[in-house]
Design a protein around this motif. Structure first.
Motif, PDB file in Angstrom:
ATOM      1  N   LYS A  26       0.851  -1.184   0.000  1.00 38.98           N
ATOM      2  CA  LYS A  26       0.000   0.000   0.000  1.00 38.98           C
ATOM      3  C   LYS A  26       0.889   1.237   0.000  1.00 38.98           C
ATOM      4  O   LYS A  26       1.928   1.284   0.658  1.00 38.98           O
ATOM      5  CB  LYS A  26      -0.951   0.014   1.196  1.00 38.98           C
ATOM      6  CG  LYS A  26      -0.296   0.209   2.544  1.00 38.98           C
ATOM      7  CD  LYS A  26      -1.362   0.319   3.643  1.00 38.98           C
ATOM      8  CE  LYS A  26      -0.711   0.570   5.013  1.00 38.98           C
ATOM      9  NZ  LYS A  26      -1.737   0.701   6.077  1.00 38.98           N
ATOM     10  N   CYS A  27       0.461   2.220  -0.783  1.00 36.31           N
ATOM     11  CA  CYS A  27       1.181   3.486  -0.867  1.00 36.31           C
ATOM     12  C   CYS A  27       0.232   4.581  -0.402  1.00 36.31           C
ATOM     13  O   CYS A  27      -0.838   4.786  -0.985  1.00 36.31           O
ATOM     14  CB  CYS A  27       1.639   3.742  -2.306  1.00 36.31           C
ATOM     15  SG  CYS A  27       2.580   5.267  -2.508  1.00 36.31           S
ATOM     16  N   GLU A  28       0.613   5.274   0.648  1.00 34.79           N
ATOM     17  CA  GLU A  28      -0.255   6.296   1.256  1.00 34.79           C
ATOM     18  C   GLU A  28       0.286   7.696   0.970  1.00 34.79           C
ATOM     19  O   GLU A  28       1.490   7.964   1.128  1.00 34.79           O
ATOM     20  CB  GLU A  28      -0.335   6.073   2.769  1.00 34.79           C
ATOM     21  CG  GLU A  28      -1.287   7.004   3.485  1.00 34.79           C
ATOM     22  CD  GLU A  28      -1.381   6.701   4.970  1.00 34.79           C
ATOM     23  OE1 GLU A  28      -2.169   7.359   5.663  1.00 34.79           O
ATOM     24  OE2 GLU A  28      -0.651   5.794   5.433  1.00 34.79           O
TER      25      GLU A  28
ATOM     26  N   SER B 194      -0.182   6.093 -11.575  1.00 31.66           N
ATOM     27  CA  SER B 194      -1.415   6.151 -10.784  1.00 31.66           C
ATOM     28  C   SER B 194      -1.398   7.427  -9.953  1.00 31.66           C
ATOM     29  O   SER B 194      -0.366   7.792  -9.383  1.00 31.66           O
ATOM     30  CB  SER B 194      -1.530   4.937  -9.851  1.00 31.66           C
ATOM     31  OG  SER B 194      -1.721   3.753 -10.587  1.00 31.66           O
TER      32      SER B 194
ATOM     33  N   ILE C 137      -2.504   9.413  -6.702  1.00 30.16           N
ATOM     34  CA  ILE C 137      -2.963   9.201  -5.324  1.00 30.16           C
ATOM     35  C   ILE C 137      -3.277  10.572  -4.730  1.00 30.16           C
ATOM     36  O   ILE C 137      -2.388  11.409  -4.539  1.00 30.16           O
ATOM     37  CB  ILE C 137      -1.897   8.488  -4.477  1.00 30.16           C
ATOM     38  CG1 ILE C 137      -1.376   7.245  -5.196  1.00 30.16           C
ATOM     39  CG2 ILE C 137      -2.468   8.112  -3.110  1.00 30.16           C
ATOM     40  CD1 ILE C 137      -0.232   6.548  -4.464  1.00 30.16           C
TER      41      ILE C 137
ATOM     42  N   GLY D 279      -2.993  -3.337 -10.134  1.00 33.73           N
ATOM     43  CA  GLY D 279      -3.537  -2.306  -9.252  1.00 33.73           C
ATOM     44  C   GLY D 279      -2.766  -1.014  -9.195  1.00 33.73           C
ATOM     45  O   GLY D 279      -3.121  -0.112  -8.428  1.00 33.73           O
ATOM     46  N   VAL D 280      -1.719  -0.881 -10.009  1.00 31.54           N
ATOM     47  CA  VAL D 280      -0.902   0.331  -9.997  1.00 31.54           C
ATOM     48  C   VAL D 280      -0.416   0.603 -11.411  1.00 31.54           C
ATOM     49  O   VAL D 280      -0.318  -0.312 -12.238  1.00 31.54           O
ATOM     50  CB  VAL D 280       0.295   0.180  -9.028  1.00 31.54           C
ATOM     51  CG1 VAL D 280       1.260  -0.885  -9.509  1.00 31.54           C
ATOM     52  CG2 VAL D 280       1.013   1.517  -8.836  1.00 31.54           C
TER      53      VAL D 280
ATOM     54  N   GLU E  63      -5.188   9.687   0.675  1.00 32.26           N
ATOM     55  CA  GLU E  63      -5.710   8.438   0.124  1.00 32.26           C
ATOM     56  C   GLU E  63      -4.611   7.381   0.052  1.00 32.26           C
ATOM     57  O   GLU E  63      -3.415   7.691   0.123  1.00 32.26           O
ATOM     58  CB  GLU E  63      -6.320   8.666  -1.262  1.00 32.26           C
ATOM     59  CG  GLU E  63      -7.621   9.446  -1.235  1.00 32.26           C
ATOM     60  CD  GLU E  63      -8.290   9.495  -2.591  1.00 32.26           C
ATOM     61  OE1 GLU E  63      -9.449   9.963  -2.654  1.00 32.26           O
ATOM     62  OE2 GLU E  63      -7.658   9.075  -3.589  1.00 32.26           O
ATOM     63  N   THR E  64      -5.044   6.126  -0.088  1.00 32.68           N
ATOM     64  CA  THR E  64      -4.110   5.002  -0.116  1.00 32.68           C
ATOM     65  C   THR E  64      -4.332   4.165  -1.370  1.00 32.68           C
ATOM     66  O   THR E  64      -5.481   3.900  -1.752  1.00 32.68           O
ATOM     67  CB  THR E  64      -4.290   4.115   1.132  1.00 32.68           C
ATOM     68  OG1 THR E  64      -4.003   4.891   2.299  1.00 32.68           O
ATOM     69  CG2 THR E  64      -3.342   2.918   1.091  1.00 32.68           C
ATOM     70  N   LEU E  65      -3.263   3.761  -1.987  1.00 30.49           N
ATOM     71  CA  LEU E  65      -3.317   2.894  -3.168  1.00 30.49           C
ATOM     72  C   LEU E  65      -2.803   1.512  -2.782  1.00 30.49           C
ATOM     73  O   LEU E  65      -1.690   1.370  -2.277  1.00 30.49           O
ATOM     74  CB  LEU E  65      -2.449   3.475  -4.285  1.00 30.49           C
ATOM     75  CG  LEU E  65      -2.287   2.601  -5.533  1.00 30.49           C
ATOM     76  CD1 LEU E  65      -3.616   2.499  -6.293  1.00 30.49           C
ATOM     77  CD2 LEU E  65      -1.197   3.157  -6.452  1.00 30.49           C
ATOM     78  N   ASN E  66      -3.628   0.488  -2.996  1.00 31.28           N
ATOM     79  CA  ASN E  66      -3.218  -0.889  -2.741  1.00 31.28           C
ATOM     80  C   ASN E  66      -2.934  -1.581  -4.075  1.00 31.28           C
ATOM     81  O   ASN E  66      -3.726  -1.464  -5.025  1.00 31.28           O
ATOM     82  CB  ASN E  66      -4.318  -1.645  -1.998  1.00 31.28           C
ATOM     83  CG  ASN E  66      -4.551  -1.086  -0.602  1.00 31.28           C
ATOM     84  OD1 ASN E  66      -3.739  -1.260   0.300  1.00 31.28           O
ATOM     85  ND2 ASN E  66      -5.666  -0.393  -0.413  1.00 31.28           N
ATOM     86  N   PHE E  67      -1.838  -2.311  -4.142  1.00 34.69           N
ATOM     87  CA  PHE E  67      -1.477  -3.010  -5.376  1.00 34.69           C
ATOM     88  C   PHE E  67      -0.677  -4.275  -5.041  1.00 34.69           C
ATOM     89  O   PHE E  67      -0.254  -4.469  -3.893  1.00 34.69           O
ATOM     90  CB  PHE E  67      -0.680  -2.090  -6.311  1.00 34.69           C
ATOM     91  CG  PHE E  67       0.647  -1.620  -5.763  1.00 34.69           C
ATOM     92  CD1 PHE E  67       1.832  -2.253  -6.128  1.00 34.69           C
ATOM     93  CD2 PHE E  67       0.713  -0.532  -4.898  1.00 34.69           C
ATOM     94  CE1 PHE E  67       3.051  -1.809  -5.640  1.00 34.69           C
ATOM     95  CE2 PHE E  67       1.931  -0.080  -4.401  1.00 34.69           C
ATOM     96  CZ  PHE E  67       3.107  -0.726  -4.774  1.00 34.69           C
TER      97      PHE E  67
END
Length: 202
Positions: free
Chosen positions: A105-107, A153, A155, A145-146, A159-163
């Motif tokens: 996850k990237c926040e 992507s 962000i 997912g990314v 927000e958080t990106l899950n991949f």
């Protein structure tokens, strides 16, 4: 045909053969000598061949099952922060039959949108797994997912990106590894994403 010309079978085996032959075998002693043969040696040999073939098939199936069971699927929920970028975390590692799937996850903790992407498999800057003693690499196979660079992507703030990143399957004995982005040449410790000593605990 005399009794010495026959195969020796036990009582349990005879009952099984008798069922297969439609009860045409009339009598076999515990020592396996036949007193009354209505089937003939040809049919008896044929039945024994079928029984032996069935046993052989079971043995082969058991051997195949043992080989398949040698690979142990397992899953670990972890919280490993990137050593070079504090906004990225590993949250799960799943070891499947033929692959290793890492969930990250990237926040975005900033006030401005961030753009994030990873390099595709085969690129010199792509992620890979490596043993802690640097003796073996496990290459990147798939990304989900990314954005895949040169795509990105977005962000948004807070927000958080899950991949997920999918790699070649690691060995069952491995309990620690490094997740490295790109080939390390010189001092790149602050440039790419490096997760050092990722530990897999039950």
């Amino acid at each position: 045909m005399t009794p010495t010309e026959l195969f020796f079978v036990g009582e349990d085996d005879f009952l099984h053969l008798q069922n297969l032959a439609g009860e045409q075998l009339t009598c076999v002693t515990s020592r396996g000598t036949m007193k009354d043969d209505k089937l003939g040696s040809q049919l008896l040999l044929w039945i024994l061949a079928i029984v032996l073939a069935g046993c052989s098939g079971k043995l082969n199936n058991n051997s195949t099952d043992k080989v398949n069971e040698a690979k142990v699927n397992r899953e670990y929920k972890i919280n490993k922060t990137c050593d070079t970028c504090k906004d990225i975390n590993i949250t799960k590692v799943a070891v499947k039959d033929n692959e290793t799937i890492i969930t990250l996850k990237c926040e975005n903790t900033n006030r401005q949108p961030q753009f994030f992407g990873v390099y595709p498999p085969g690129h010199k800057e792509a992620f890979y797994l490596i043993k802690v003693d640097n003796s073996q690499k496990f290459q990147l196979l798939n990304i989900d997912g990314v954005g895949i660079r040169p795509q990105w992507s977005t962000i948004r703030p807070q927000e958080t990106l899950n991949f997920t990143l999918t790699f070649e399957r690691i060995e069952d004995s491995m309990r620690r590894f490094h997740l490295i982005e790109g080939e390390i040449e010189g001092d790149q410790s602050t440039v790419n994403c490096h997760f050092l000593n990722v530990e897999l605990k039950p």
